[in-house]
Design a protein around this motif. Sequence first.
Motif, short mmCIF file in Angstrom:
data_model
loop_
_atom_site.label_atom_id
_atom_site.label_comp_id
_atom_site.label_asym_id
_atom_site.label_seq_id
_atom_site.Cartn_x
_atom_site.Cartn_y
_atom_site.Cartn_z
N MET B 1 -1.90 -1.36 -9.09
CA MET B 1 -1.44 -1.28 -7.70
C MET B 1 -0.23 -2.19 -7.49
O MET B 1 0.05 -3.08 -8.26
N SER B 2 0.41 -1.95 -6.43
CA SER B 2 1.66 -2.65 -6.15
C SER B 2 1.44 -4.14 -5.90
O SER B 2 0.38 -4.55 -5.42
N ARG B 3 2.45 -4.91 -6.21
CA ARG B 3 2.38 -6.33 -5.90
C ARG B 3 2.69 -6.58 -4.43
O ARG B 3 2.46 -7.64 -3.89
N SER B 4 3.33 -5.57 -3.84
CA SER B 4 3.76 -5.78 -2.44
C SER B 4 2.55 -5.99 -1.55
O SER B 4 1.55 -5.33 -1.70
N LYS B 8 4.27 -6.23 3.84
CA LYS B 8 5.57 -5.75 3.38
C LYS B 8 5.62 -4.24 3.35
O LYS B 8 6.58 -3.61 3.77
N ALA B 9 4.55 -3.67 2.82
CA ALA B 9 4.49 -2.21 2.72
C ALA B 9 4.54 -1.58 4.10
O ALA B 9 5.26 -0.61 4.34
N LYS B 12 7.90 -1.73 5.51
CA LYS B 12 8.82 -0.81 4.83
C LYS B 12 8.66 0.63 5.34
O LYS B 12 9.65 1.35 5.52
N ILE B 13 7.42 1.04 5.58
CA ILE B 13 7.25 2.45 5.98
C ILE B 13 7.80 2.71 7.38
O ILE B 13 7.99 3.86 7.76
N GLU B 15 10.68 2.27 8.09
CA GLU B 15 12.04 2.79 7.89
C GLU B 15 12.07 4.32 7.87
O GLU B 15 13.14 4.93 7.94
N VAL B 47 -1.58 1.88 6.08
CA VAL B 47 -0.71 2.47 5.06
C VAL B 47 -1.56 3.45 4.25
O VAL B 47 -2.67 3.13 3.84
N LEU B 48 -1.04 4.64 4.00
CA LEU B 48 -1.84 5.67 3.33
C LEU B 48 -2.22 5.28 1.91
O LEU B 48 -3.26 5.71 1.40
N ARG B 49 -1.39 4.48 1.27
CA ARG B 49 -1.67 4.08 -0.11
C ARG B 49 -3.00 3.33 -0.22
O ARG B 49 -3.71 3.43 -1.21
N TYR B 51 -5.28 3.52 2.40
CA TYR B 51 -6.24 4.30 3.19
C TYR B 51 -7.04 5.29 2.32
O TYR B 51 -8.27 5.34 2.41
N PRO B 53 -7.77 5.62 -1.02
CA PRO B 53 -8.83 5.09 -1.91
C PRO B 53 -9.98 4.45 -1.14
O PRO B 53 -11.14 4.55 -1.55
#
Lengths: 383, 554
Positions: B1-4, B8-9, B12-13, B15, B47-49, B51, B53
Amino acid sequence: MSTSTRAEEGDVQAPSKDDEVPPAVTERSVPKPVFTDAEAGAKEFPSWQSRTFNYFTPAKRRATIYEDVTVDIQPDPERHLLQGWVYGFADGTGGYPQEWTELKSSNWHKFLDPNEEWEQTIYRNNANVVRQIGQNLAQARGARAFDAWNRGWIKTVERHVGAWAHVEHGLGMHVFLPANRDAPTNMINNALSVASAHKLRFGQDLILYNLELTEDVDGFDGSAHLDAWNNDPIWQGVRENVEGITGIRDWAKACFVALCIFEPLVGELFRSEFIMQAAAPQGDFVTPTLMGAGEGDAAREARVARALYGMLANDEKHGEENQKIMDGWLREWVPRSLEAGRELQPIWSQPGEKVIRFEESLEHARGRQEELLSEFNLSAKEL
Amino acid sequence: MSRSSITKAHNKIQELSWDPTYVTPVEKYSTDYTFEKAPKKDPLKQVLRSYFPMEEEKDNRVFGAMDGAIRGNMFRQVQERWMEWQKLFLSIIPFPEISAARAMPLTIGTVPNPEVHNGLAIQMIDEVRHSTIQMNLKRLYMNHYIDPAGFDITTKGFQNCYAGTIGRQFGEGFITGDAITAANIYLTIVAETAFTNVLFVAMPGEAAANGDYLLPTVFHSVQSDESRHISNGYSIILMALADERNRELLERDLRYAWWNNHAVVDAAIGTFIEYGTKDRRKDRESYAEAWRRWIYDDYYRSYLIPLEKYGLVVPHDLVEESWNRIWNKGYIHETAQFFATGWWANYWRIDGMDDSDFEWFEFKYPGWYDKYGKWWERYSDLSKKNGHAPICFDADTDYVYPHRCWTCMVPCMIREDMVVDEVDGQVRTYCSETCHWTDAVAFRPEYKGRQTPSMGKLTGMREWETAYHGYDLAECIKAQGYVRDDGNTLIPQPHLDLDSKKMWTLDNMKGFDIASPNILLNEMSKEEREAHVSEYKKGGPAGRKERPPEFALS
């Protein structure tokens, strides 16, 4: 919970005066299990074996789980709804009017989602995609895969792949999501909800990829996609297309334009015909895996489009009229989407390693669109 | 998985959205509310990423429990009384859930805040989850519970039974009319924030006490999504409160939404919890106690009242009157009695109350037996199939079949509170002043002198009895489809005995005519009507024709 005291457990010694007095034990108040023998088959009586939902006819011999959990949840006065809709808009329209699209059907309920999406499939599929992307990125980082990218390709990814995230988000949030309120059956609306979720997730996948690259790749400008999307002439046709589709009030038209015109002529053109072809020769084996996830979603939505518009185009009573209406939509929108696609042409020239000609890519995309449209007895060849 | 990080994520979304310049956005759903662009945040940073899982894991737990329930023969321990009421509850609830998914375009289209849109979009998928996971639970019940009849006709039954419209407004109300009235105030601020507590927390607790641990498994999983929905609604109401022009509309909508939710949800869930249980421990929480905790304390005092400082006019009088109806006016008991008197018009079985029930009710609601005890004893007597009429058609029960409330469609069971008025050229009956106001004042294109062109309308045939006015009872039941697979035995029964010789059939239902109280009321002369209404209002409690002195109104 034990209710015994030490003495009951065989400790016969009298407690000394120094011993603490054991606290009074009170029985907790809990519901008592009761044997009721209320399981299936315990008795035989009328309907004791009636163990299928009997208010709809399944497509095949036995109903699938998808049908069981989806059919007729959204009522319809033409089926079982006795007293009509009990709330209306200001003009008195209530529920899910069939008039919210120009297309007509002899039986809207005939449509079943070929992907059979319900809660378990939605989360399994999307969670798998999330894991797949996460693992790919982690391994790419471990293998220092981004070091191999040339400067030109970095620019392509930061501007153009980033710009594409807006397309996915726009269609997900402002085309498929609103459409999920509008169609006359639960089966159609659920399929559109899932399409919306796919687009929104993929838009986020791309923009978060952009964030990762900003952190990992020297000189990667994480905000370049905003300039590309808002100002770059290459993208203004695409943006105009997306905004235009969000402005269509007829849900079936908006989804037809998105799925049967824009997606093949612009979506597949950019995702499959450019990124998937061009990335590897630039040393990028990561971006295609993301785009592949989006393509997988798009393929699922294309199956929905085939089933839905195929049903409408081949409707015994309304098919001919529906084909005329859809043909009108093609005439209005194919030129616009073709133009938007053509405006992307300069992107094909930007990578150092040229892999595929734009015209070749466009030909492939149009071929796939023709294949799709042929199922509706339509064609956009001459447009 | 992302380090963010999630923060931050989530930043970013943001944008991803943009202001369209090529096309003027089409107004798909309208509102009379006004919103200035306001940078309200989504405090839960959805964030869906993360959500998808998370929900997959929740699902795995639910499906694991389902497998366990089957392997462990849970149905050897479930109370039939409880499961029968689930035939009603689980036929209703997937519709409000899916309606909530369909409601999200209303708020996304009218509230100019992309950060909130993101949360609402996730809520849309949540609601698809809830609707289908609940249908799947019902499918399991149908397959494994002793009596599948009623589960097998579930969705059709919901759409044509005599309680269906009551449940259906808790769904249709989310998706029509003014977008903010429907999808924010009615759905999120009141239904989800207040009443899911009793729906999805208190009721599953009662299920567990009746041997059913799958309902808690599924509904607690559902409820764990609700906090995000509540957060979505809160952001929007704060935006609405920021504009003075919305204050009157907010006051109107909160009054309507509160009262309608109380009328519908308390009637239904109160009945399930109090009359659908076999758990008569004196220290188990009654519905009134649960309401006091979950709705009065946790919602009204902790959530609603603090919004007063932002200018929200809280309907204190209606909150207190709701409690008054539950505690002093017997709202839930009257509802359960209404369901039972019309047992033949449903697709589940309703058994009578016995001595242990009586003792518990008297303990929890002092004075209950004097009001309702005799009627329930009579109900048990008349549940036996031995040549007499169903209780509703038995002249000996001292029960006046109630008028329906035109607005909330729950009958006007608190007789003295009934309001009668001619509205839109029709004499209508209302259970309360507030329901009269809802129809005559709130759901209109003008409110307090201002135009409200987006406000919805109450439509449809709002009284079930009108649909079958003049029908023979057996024909009505046949038309509804509430007949078992032998073509004669009824799905509904006034007892739980599955001995087919003791089960009521269509043959027992012949010769009784259904009459619509509203049609009859409209056919009366003015004088007849006044006399009828005056007599009706003197009746009760428990539907008595005349109020005895011991229940005199204060």
